[in-house]
Structures are given as C-alpha cells and as structure tokens.
Write an enzyme that holds these catalytic residues in place. Structure first.
Site, PDB file in Angstrom:
ATOM      1  N   CYS A 134      -3.005 -24.327 -32.298  1.00 53.70           N
ATOM      2  CA  CYS A 134      -1.630 -24.034 -31.901  1.00 53.70           C
ATOM      3  C   CYS A 134      -0.815 -25.328 -31.946  1.00 53.70           C
ATOM      4  CB  CYS A 134      -1.631 -23.459 -30.484  1.00 53.70           C
ATOM      5  SG  CYS A 134       0.031 -23.297 -29.805  1.00 53.70           S
ATOM      6  N   HIS A 193      -5.502 -36.241 -44.560  1.00 58.13           N
ATOM      7  CA  HIS A 193      -4.630 -35.061 -44.565  1.00 58.13           C
ATOM      8  C   HIS A 193      -5.183 -33.926 -43.718  1.00 58.13           C
ATOM      9  CE1 HIS A 193      -2.778 -36.526 -48.647  1.00 58.13           C
ATOM     10  NE2 HIS A 193      -2.453 -37.266 -47.616  1.00 58.13           N
ATOM     11  N   ILE A 212      -9.128 -31.850 -47.909  1.00 58.66           N
ATOM     12  CA  ILE A 212      -9.124 -31.071 -46.666  1.00 58.66           C
ATOM     13  C   ILE A 212     -10.277 -30.077 -46.667  1.00 58.66           C
ATOM     14  CG2 ILE A 212      -6.634 -31.315 -46.298  1.00 58.66           C
ATOM     15  CD1 ILE A 212      -6.309 -28.531 -47.609  1.00 58.66           C
TER      16      ILE A 212
END
Ligand code: NAD
Length: 256
Positions: free
Chosen positions: A126, A118, A102
């Site tokens: 959000c 991932h 990541i």
C-alpha cells in the site's frame, strides 16, 4: 589474448569487483528487455508515478500491464549468465550485483548481495500505510473485477514495489550502489542500454574513480567510448566462458 581472457585476468586480480545488470541479462530467461518489440514495456506507454497517484484510470492501466508482466515473469528461471555471477561472488571476484531488474532472478540463482535499484516486481504494498499484500491475492481480486485494488487495511492504492517513471529512487540503495561503484576496481556492465538515469551514471562513476569498465551488450551503448573492454555478444556464453577461465577450466566457446 582475446577479450574474454582479458576480462578473466582483470577479474582474477580484482579486489572490489562489481557487476551491474540490466534487462539484457534476463532475455536468455525469456523475459523481453525494454526495447523488444513484443515486450509489455514497448507495447504500452508507461504509467507515470504522479498519474498513478492522481487518476484511477491510470491505476487501472497500470494493473492491466502488471497482470501481463506477471505472466511474462512467472515461468522465468535464472540462466547461465545469472549463474556466472553467483560463481564470481562465491570466488570473491565480485562484491555485489547492482541490478536495474525487477524480476528477482539474481536472488533465485543464489547471488547473496543484490541491490535492486528499481525495486522488485515480487511484492505489492500500500502506498499509504506500507502494508504488503500477497501477489496471488491481489491478482485474484483483479481477475474478479477489482481493476485498481486498494488496501483492505487503510484504503490507500496498492502498487508493486517497483520504481515507476517519476518516482524517487530508494535513496539508501542508491547510496550503497554509489559507494560500491566508486570503490570498484573492476566494473562489469551487463545487458543494459546504459541510457536510463540515474542508474547509468554508476558505470561512469566507477570509471572516473579508476575502475576498469567492461561492457557486455548486444548493442552499442553511449559508454562504449570510455570502456576498457566492450564485448558485443550474448551475456550467458560470454560470462560462462569468463568464469571457466578464472576457475581454470578450458573454455571451448570463447567469444571475442
Ligand atoms: P534495456 O532494455 O534498455 O537494454 C537492454 C540491453 O540489453 C539492450 O541494449 C540489448 O541489446 C541488450 N541485450 C539483450 N539481450 C542480451 C543478451 N542476451 N546478451 C547481451 N546483451 C543483451 O534495459 P535496461 O538498461 O535494463 O533498462 C530497462 C529498464 O526497464 C530498467 O530500468 C528495468 O528496470 C526495466 N526492465 C526490467 C526487466 C527485468 O526485470 N527483467 C525487463 C525489462 C525492463
């Protein structure tokens, strides 16, 4: 012929090579892997996705961990292992990098086709309306005492664009990764313990469709038995040597 020569020969004749990377490719950039005793991951119980959605206390715990991770990630730069994959892609030896990481270091190095299974730690959005928020702005809010920041637009919870335990994997990325893996003739698994599912199923898928499976990892993995070549050495030196053999340069540091 030593193992790195064999890997170079396989990649030289590959038409659909694929690299699959885990946290181990970024340890040489200073980011601890999942198992390192000092890593954020092993010091803390991970926040499950359902708990993140349901409990503010878990969101507070999540953001405390993210804050610490941010420090671990912000100074990291790509290393010779990432660079080797850029060169393999440029030389047409691999089609893509599928990563469990990541940290965004493959893109920083210059890899063009990177599938992030991932997600990425580099974006915050959000969970309700999807609006993205700048990382620095969210961290400043946390530092100012907002321990579980909500979206200023719709009040939904903010979360990094990473896939948490218990959260669905991105189906489009998984489908593309599965296609690449089943079409691969050479599949290079680098720096992954190969225990996290469903990502670990990709090397198995590639092998079952006829790919040569190569594993470079410091520790044994559950797939070593079905691999064609297993190298227990650091990724950086190994992959640099492989690329030098492919590009015709003499390798002085061959690891067998
Ligand atoms: P893992 O931590 O389970 O396994 C990493 C493996 O890499 C270990 O078996 C270790 O022996 C090996 N390794 C470490 N340094 C190496 C090196 N220099 N050369 C060769 N091998 C080396 O990692 P995983 O399989 O990717 O699973 C961990 C999960 O945690 C992933 O889902 C990932 O998303 C996440 N994670 C990501 C990062 C990152 O983005 N850099 C860091 C830690 C964890």
């Amino acid at each position: 012929m030593d193992k790195l020569d064999q890997i170079a020969q396989l990649l030289k004749s590959a038409e659909h090579g694929v690299a699959f990377t885990g946290a181990g490719i970024s340890t040489e950039s200073g980011i601890p892997d999942f198992r390192s005793p000092d890593g954020v991951w092993s010091r803390n119980r991970p926040v499950m996705f359902d708990d993140f959605v349901r409990y503010r206390a878990e969101r507070v715990r999540y953001w405390k961990m993210r804050r610490a991770l941010y420090h671990e990630f912000q100074n990291a730069r790509p290393n010779i292992g990432h660079d080797a994959l850029v060169r393999l892609e440029a030389n047409g030896r691999i089609e893509a990098v599928i990563t469990q990481n990541i940290d965004g270091l493959h893109q920083d190095a210059g890899s063009r086709r990177v599938l992030e299974l991932h997600g990425t730690n580099r974006a915050i959005a959000c969970l309700h309306c999807g609006k993205e928020w700048p990382y620095d702005e969210v961290l400043s809010r946390i530092d100012a005492g907002d321990e579980a920041p909500d979206c200023g637009h719709c009040d939904g919870p903010l979360k990094s664009r990473t896939i948490s335990f218990g959260q669905a994997m991105p189906s489009d990325v998984m489908a593309e990764a599965a296609d690449l893996s089943s079409n691969a003739d050479v599949f290079l698994a680098l720096g992954s313990s190969l225990v996290v599912e469903p990502a670990a199923s990709l090397p198995r898928l590639a092998k079952s469709h006829g790919a040569k499976l190569i594993i470079i990892n410091l520790e044994p993995t559950p797939l070593d038995d079905i691999a064609d070549i297993v190298v227990s050495a650091t990724i950086g030196a190994s992959m640099q040597a492989v690329v030098e053999i492919i590009e015709g340069a003499k390798s002085d540091d061959a690891v067998s």
